[in-house]
Write a protein that holds these residues in place. Structure first.
Motif, PDB file in Angstrom:
ATOM      1  N   PRO A 130      86.985  10.083  74.636  1.00 46.11           N
ATOM      2  CA  PRO A 130      85.530   9.950  74.739  1.00 46.11           C
ATOM      3  C   PRO A 130      84.958   9.123  73.596  1.00 46.11           C
ATOM      4  O   PRO A 130      85.582   8.971  72.557  1.00 46.11           O
ATOM      5  CB  PRO A 130      85.046  11.412  74.652  1.00 46.11           C
ATOM      6  CG  PRO A 130      86.227  12.235  75.022  1.00 46.11           C
ATOM      7  CD  PRO A 130      87.433  11.480  74.550  1.00 46.11           C
ATOM      8  N   ILE A 131      83.775   8.601  73.798  1.00 46.18           N
ATOM      9  CA  ILE A 131      83.023   7.743  72.870  1.00 46.18           C
ATOM     10  C   ILE A 131      83.591   6.325  72.849  1.00 46.18           C
ATOM     11  O   ILE A 131      82.852   5.363  73.023  1.00 46.18           O
ATOM     12  CB  ILE A 131      82.954   8.299  71.423  1.00 46.18           C
ATOM     13  CG1 ILE A 131      82.211   9.642  71.404  1.00 46.18           C
ATOM     14  CG2 ILE A 131      82.266   7.307  70.493  1.00 46.18           C
ATOM     15  CD1 ILE A 131      82.132  10.292  70.023  1.00 46.18           C
ATOM     16  N   VAL A 132      84.902   6.183  72.647  1.00 47.24           N
ATOM     17  CA  VAL A 132      85.500   4.840  72.620  1.00 47.24           C
ATOM     18  C   VAL A 132      86.106   4.473  73.969  1.00 47.24           C
ATOM     19  O   VAL A 132      86.624   3.368  74.134  1.00 47.24           O
ATOM     20  CB  VAL A 132      86.564   4.725  71.506  1.00 47.24           C
ATOM     21  CG1 VAL A 132      85.926   4.921  70.145  1.00 47.24           C
ATOM     22  CG2 VAL A 132      87.705   5.705  71.727  1.00 47.24           C
ATOM     23  N   GLY A 133      86.072   5.392  74.922  1.00 46.96           N
ATOM     24  CA  GLY A 133      86.645   5.131  76.239  1.00 46.96           C
ATOM     25  C   GLY A 133      85.609   4.657  77.230  1.00 46.96           C
ATOM     26  O   GLY A 133      84.451   4.408  76.894  1.00 46.96           O
ATOM     27  N   GLY A 134      86.011   4.527  78.492  1.00 45.12           N
ATOM     28  CA  GLY A 134      85.109   4.065  79.535  1.00 45.12           C
ATOM     29  C   GLY A 134      84.344   5.218  80.147  1.00 45.12           C
ATOM     30  O   GLY A 134      84.368   6.364  79.676  1.00 45.12           O
ATOM     31  N   ALA A 148      93.088  13.060  63.223  1.00 47.27           N
ATOM     32  CA  ALA A 148      92.749  14.242  64.006  1.00 47.27           C
ATOM     33  C   ALA A 148      91.850  15.149  63.188  1.00 47.27           C
ATOM     34  O   ALA A 148      91.819  15.092  61.953  1.00 47.27           O
ATOM     35  CB  ALA A 148      94.010  14.995  64.424  1.00 47.27           C
ATOM     36  N   SER A 149      91.097  15.981  63.898  1.00 46.12           N
ATOM     37  CA  SER A 149      90.283  17.002  63.237  1.00 46.12           C
ATOM     38  C   SER A 149      91.164  18.171  62.830  1.00 46.12           C
ATOM     39  O   SER A 149      92.338  18.252  63.207  1.00 46.12           O
ATOM     40  CB  SER A 149      89.180  17.485  64.185  1.00 46.12           C
ATOM     41  OG  SER A 149      88.333  16.424  64.558  1.00 46.12           O
ATOM     42  N   ALA A 150      90.584  19.096  62.100  1.00 49.46           N
ATOM     43  CA  ALA A 150      91.337  20.258  61.629  1.00 49.46           C
ATOM     44  C   ALA A 150      91.903  21.080  62.781  1.00 49.46           C
ATOM     45  O   ALA A 150      92.958  21.710  62.654  1.00 49.46           O
ATOM     46  CB  ALA A 150      90.440  21.131  60.751  1.00 49.46           C
ATOM     47  N   ASP A 151      91.199  21.053  63.921  1.00 48.81           N
ATOM     48  CA  ASP A 151      91.670  21.817  65.074  1.00 48.81           C
ATOM     49  C   ASP A 151      92.680  21.050  65.923  1.00 48.81           C
ATOM     50  O   ASP A 151      93.093  21.514  66.994  1.00 48.81           O
ATOM     51  CB  ASP A 151      90.492  22.245  65.957  1.00 48.81           C
ATOM     52  CG  ASP A 151      89.723  21.058  66.537  1.00 48.81           C
ATOM     53  OD1 ASP A 151      90.111  19.898  66.259  1.00 48.81           O
ATOM     54  OD2 ASP A 151      88.745  21.285  67.261  1.00 48.81           O
ATOM     55  N   ARG A 209      91.044   1.807  67.837  1.00 50.14           N
ATOM     56  CA  ARG A 209      89.807   2.572  68.046  1.00 50.14           C
ATOM     57  C   ARG A 209      89.916   3.946  67.382  1.00 50.14           C
ATOM     58  O   ARG A 209      90.993   4.516  67.255  1.00 50.14           O
ATOM     59  CB  ARG A 209      89.533   2.783  69.546  1.00 50.14           C
ATOM     60  CG  ARG A 209      89.658   1.571  70.435  1.00 50.14           C
ATOM     61  CD  ARG A 209      88.651   0.469  70.095  1.00 50.14           C
ATOM     62  NE  ARG A 209      87.274   0.910  70.150  1.00 50.14           N
ATOM     63  CZ  ARG A 209      86.520   0.910  71.269  1.00 50.14           C
ATOM     64  NH1 ARG A 209      87.049   0.518  72.425  1.00 50.14           N
ATOM     65  NH2 ARG A 209      85.252   1.298  71.232  1.00 50.14           N
ATOM     66  N   ASN A 210      88.756   4.487  66.999  1.00 45.41           N
ATOM     67  CA  ASN A 210      88.680   5.839  66.437  1.00 45.41           C
ATOM     68  C   ASN A 210      87.336   6.432  66.870  1.00 45.41           C
ATOM     69  O   ASN A 210      86.306   5.770  66.776  1.00 45.41           O
ATOM     70  CB  ASN A 210      88.785   5.796  64.915  1.00 45.41           C
ATOM     71  CG  ASN A 210      88.660   7.181  64.277  1.00 45.41           C
ATOM     72  OD1 ASN A 210      87.579   7.755  64.223  1.00 45.41           O
ATOM     73  ND2 ASN A 210      89.774   7.708  63.780  1.00 45.41           N
ATOM     74  N   ASN A 211      87.344   7.687  67.344  1.00 48.04           N
ATOM     75  CA  ASN A 211      86.117   8.268  67.905  1.00 48.04           C
ATOM     76  C   ASN A 211      85.520   9.396  67.062  1.00 48.04           C
ATOM     77  O   ASN A 211      84.793  10.254  67.577  1.00 48.04           O
ATOM     78  CB  ASN A 211      86.357   8.758  69.334  1.00 48.04           C
ATOM     79  CG  ASN A 211      87.141  10.055  69.403  1.00 48.04           C
ATOM     80  OD1 ASN A 211      87.786  10.460  68.442  1.00 48.04           O
ATOM     81  ND2 ASN A 211      87.086  10.719  70.554  1.00 48.04           N
ATOM     82  N   ARG A 212      85.793   9.398  65.767  1.00 51.73           N
ATOM     83  CA  ARG A 212      85.223  10.432  64.896  1.00 51.73           C
ATOM     84  C   ARG A 212      83.696  10.353  64.841  1.00 51.73           C
ATOM     85  O   ARG A 212      83.101   9.279  64.968  1.00 51.73           O
ATOM     86  CB  ARG A 212      85.747  10.274  63.466  1.00 51.73           C
ATOM     87  CG  ARG A 212      87.125  10.857  63.209  1.00 51.73           C
ATOM     88  CD  ARG A 212      87.416  10.854  61.715  1.00 51.73           C
ATOM     89  NE  ARG A 212      86.503  11.728  60.992  1.00 51.73           N
ATOM     90  CZ  ARG A 212      85.883  11.390  59.868  1.00 51.73           C
ATOM     91  NH1 ARG A 212      86.058  10.199  59.316  1.00 51.73           N
ATOM     92  NH2 ARG A 212      85.073  12.252  59.275  1.00 51.73           N
ATOM     93  N   VAL A 213      83.072  11.513  64.628  1.00 49.70           N
ATOM     94  CA  VAL A 213      81.632  11.580  64.371  1.00 49.70           C
ATOM     95  C   VAL A 213      81.416  12.303  63.050  1.00 49.70           C
ATOM     96  O   VAL A 213      82.297  13.007  62.559  1.00 49.70           O
ATOM     97  CB  VAL A 213      80.880  12.316  65.504  1.00 49.70           C
ATOM     98  CG1 VAL A 213      81.080  11.610  66.831  1.00 49.70           C
ATOM     99  CG2 VAL A 213      81.336  13.773  65.610  1.00 49.70           C
ATOM    100  N   HIS A 217      81.021   3.376  66.285  1.00 57.77           N
ATOM    101  CA  HIS A 217      80.212   3.312  67.496  1.00 57.77           C
ATOM    102  C   HIS A 217      78.925   2.603  67.078  1.00 57.77           C
ATOM    103  O   HIS A 217      78.617   2.568  65.889  1.00 57.77           O
ATOM    104  CB  HIS A 217      79.934   4.750  67.972  1.00 57.77           C
ATOM    105  CG  HIS A 217      79.052   4.852  69.176  1.00 57.77           C
ATOM    106  ND1 HIS A 217      79.530   4.738  70.451  1.00 57.77           N
ATOM    107  CD2 HIS A 217      77.715   5.083  69.300  1.00 57.77           C
ATOM    108  CE1 HIS A 217      78.541   4.889  71.317  1.00 57.77           C
ATOM    109  NE2 HIS A 217      77.426   5.091  70.639  1.00 57.77           N
ATOM    110  N   PRO A 218      78.183   1.998  67.983  1.00 56.30           N
ATOM    111  CA  PRO A 218      76.912   1.383  67.563  1.00 56.30           C
ATOM    112  C   PRO A 218      76.053   2.360  66.760  1.00 56.30           C
ATOM    113  O   PRO A 218      75.750   3.457  67.228  1.00 56.30           O
ATOM    114  CB  PRO A 218      76.245   1.019  68.900  1.00 56.30           C
ATOM    115  CG  PRO A 218      77.373   0.850  69.857  1.00 56.30           C
ATOM    116  CD  PRO A 218      78.427   1.819  69.424  1.00 56.30           C
ATOM    117  N   HIS A 219      75.678   1.952  65.558  1.00 55.74           N
ATOM    118  CA  HIS A 219      74.868   2.814  64.707  1.00 55.74           C
ATOM    119  C   HIS A 219      73.406   2.772  65.144  1.00 55.74           C
ATOM    120  O   HIS A 219      72.985   1.884  65.887  1.00 55.74           O
ATOM    121  CB  HIS A 219      75.009   2.385  63.241  1.00 55.74           C
ATOM    122  CG  HIS A 219      76.400   2.559  62.704  1.00 55.74           C
ATOM    123  ND1 HIS A 219      76.792   2.068  61.478  1.00 55.74           N
ATOM    124  CD2 HIS A 219      77.502   3.173  63.230  1.00 55.74           C
ATOM    125  CE1 HIS A 219      78.072   2.367  61.270  1.00 55.74           C
ATOM    126  NE2 HIS A 219      78.524   3.030  62.321  1.00 55.74           N
TER     127      HIS A 219
END
Length: 511
Positions: free
Chosen positions: A265-269, A349-352, A377-381, A391-393
């Motif tokens: 998600p976020i970086v995908g289609g 990856a996140s902690a989880d 690509r990386n989809n971190r927030v 992602h677009p800021h």
């Protein structure tokens, strides 16, 4: 009777466009009689050849008739589109005939002849809605990365509120087809929340021993915008096998490019639930971008590896042996999946355990060799960027807020329809020196004012000059959108981090 005139005109169109032959005329006419509940007793062959409207105009008038007699329940775009496909299906060859003709051309004349046939059929059948696509606004904008392509999308009709309300009331168990990409869409009648596909056809293809299907997008964003979909309804997954399939497709269709959205998600289609690729006959700005520096990889001496001069972080693999490209691509993917660099906000990856790293791959055949572009690509927030760090800021949301998918990655901005009015109104405000008054007081224009202040030099501009300036600046703003999506920024710190990743990939990937 006017309907008989329209039916004969549509049949003439079908013969001219080679949807049907003269031997199909009576059959097609009777199917149309049945669809419109016409008895045929009033029909006279003298009706033929008296109507010369475009096919879209013919269909519009025919559907007006269907609305009047109650065949179309609501006079909305959604309901009309559901019936439109049924009208054109009366002129369509069976799927087996389309597949037979496609592969006859492929074997006898070559892949270009085959795709030319299939694309023309998809247009002629009104599956690709050229009447709507013509409404899209397109232009080029020069940037430091080359010419970006810009399109304001006006072709996809917005859902009518009545259709949205009705769809909400549909039975939840209505899950056939499972998604818009499933092969079962061929000939599907559609419903309020799923477009009709009566006039839709697909071509089976073998990709690395699996059955996939080739079709065109009904709302083409570029030349011969194609979709290649898995037979199985399974989630998107970027993998070495996927790289094999991309390059295998190119081996069969060397005049096309093909790529995949990322699988997160976020970086995908927009559709991550069905494994699929997008391709076509188009040379995107990223494909034309030069390589800043080529590297060698001891384990793969026949592959050239380079960093592409592009706002996002792109590695280009080039060579004549597609298996070597795919194998090296898989090694890079494997290292990237688990790679972190806190100095540049990259965490694998996140902690989880939720993964964040993936790749957007694109394949093509160019100048006698395969090319495989890997866009990292990386989809971190985080709190500062809740929509995505890469992602677009928020500062560019006035132009583009949506995900940066495969098409945007390659340098084609697909921008929302609202911009057409907003740019026109901004041009008027600039030409009349009302940027700080009228524009600032307008809720739709105010969000653009800080951006315009940054490039407006105070000179007097006509409305036409102001509009051209805005178009140019939209392209530059889109370059900034892509820079935001790049994991290794175009700075000294970012490029040093890019080299660190390459070195880590060499060390781990070579083992």
């Amino acid at each position: 009777m006017r309907m008989y005139q329209l039916i004969d005109a549509l049949i003439d169109y079908g013969v001219t466009e080679e949807l049907i032959t003269v031997w199909d005329i009576d059959y097609a006419r009777n199917r149309l009689f049945h669809l419109f509940d016409l008895k045929g007793a009033e029909y006279s062959s003298n009706h033929g050849g008296t109507v010369s409207e475009k096919v879209s105009d013919l269909l519009e008038e025919m559907i007006d008739y269907a609305v009047r007699i109650g065949m179309v329940e609501e006079d909305t775009t959604t309901d009309r589109d559901l019936f439109d496909a049924k009208v054109m299906d009366c002129l369509m060859p069976r799927p087996s005939e389309v597949i037979r003709d496609f592969y006859h051309r492929y074997e006898s004349t070559g892949p270009e002849a085959a795709t030319d046939f299939f694309y023309r059929l998809s247009e002629a059948s009104h599956y690709i809605r050229m009447d709507r696509i013509a409404k899209n606004k397109k232009w080029f904008s020069e940037t430091e990365y080359g010419r970006m392509e810009i399109t304001i999308n006006l072709s996809k009709p917005e859902k009518d509120p009545k259709a949205i309300a009705a769809a909400r009331n549909e039975q939840e168990e209505e899950t056939y087809p499972k998604c818009l990409l499933c092969k079962e869409n061929v000939g599907y009648a559609g419903r309020l929340d799923h477009p009709a596909r009566d006039n839709h056809r697909i071509i089976p293809m073998d990709l690395e021993g699996e059955e996939w299907f080739f079709q065109y997008s009904p709302y083409v964003y570029y030349q011969e915008h194609a979709i290649v979909l898995s037979r199985s309804h399974r989630p998107m997954k970027i993998s070495g096998q996927g790289f094999d399939r991309l390059l295998g497709f190119i081996e069969q269709m060397p005049h096309y490019f093909i790529g995949s959205n990322a699988d997160l998600p976020i970086v995908g289609g927009s559709i991550l639930s069905h494994d699929h690729f997008q391709g076509g006959r188009h040379d995107f700005p990223m494909a034309q971008a030069s390589v800043e520096e080529w590297f060698t990889w001891e384990e793969f001496p026949d592959v050239h590896l380079g960093i592409v001069q592009w706002p996002m972080s792109v590695l280009r693999l080039r060579g004549t042996d597609r298996s070597s490209l795919s194998e090296l691509g898989e090694k890079i993917l494997h290292v990237w999946r688990s790679y972190s660099d806190e100095d540049v906000e990259i965490r694998a990856a996140s902690a989880d355990g939720t993964p964040h790293n993936t790749i957007t791959p694109i394949a093509r055949w160019r100048d006698g060799a395969f090319e495989l572009d890997l866009v990292l690509r990386n989809n971190r927030v985080n709190d500062e960027h809740p929509d995505g760090i890469f992602h677009p800021h928020e500062e560019v949301h006035h132009i583009k807020k949506e995900n940066i998918g495969l098409i945007e990655v390659m340098g084609l901005a697909v921008l929302p329809g609202r911009l057409l009015h907003e740019l026109g109104a901004l041009a008027t405000c600039i030409s009349e020196d009302e940027l700080e008054t009228t524009a600032l007081q307008d809720e739709h224009l105010a969000k653009h004012v800080p951006w315009v202040r940054g490039f407006l030099n105070g000179s007097n501009l006509t409305q036409e000059e102001a509009y051209r300036l805005l178009q140019d600046e939209v392209g530059k703003r889109f370059s900034l959108v892509l820079e935001h999506a790049g994991v290794f920024k175009r700075t000294t710190q970012g490029q040093e981090a890019f080299y660190r990743f390459l070195e880590a990939a060499r060390q781990k990937g070579g083992s």
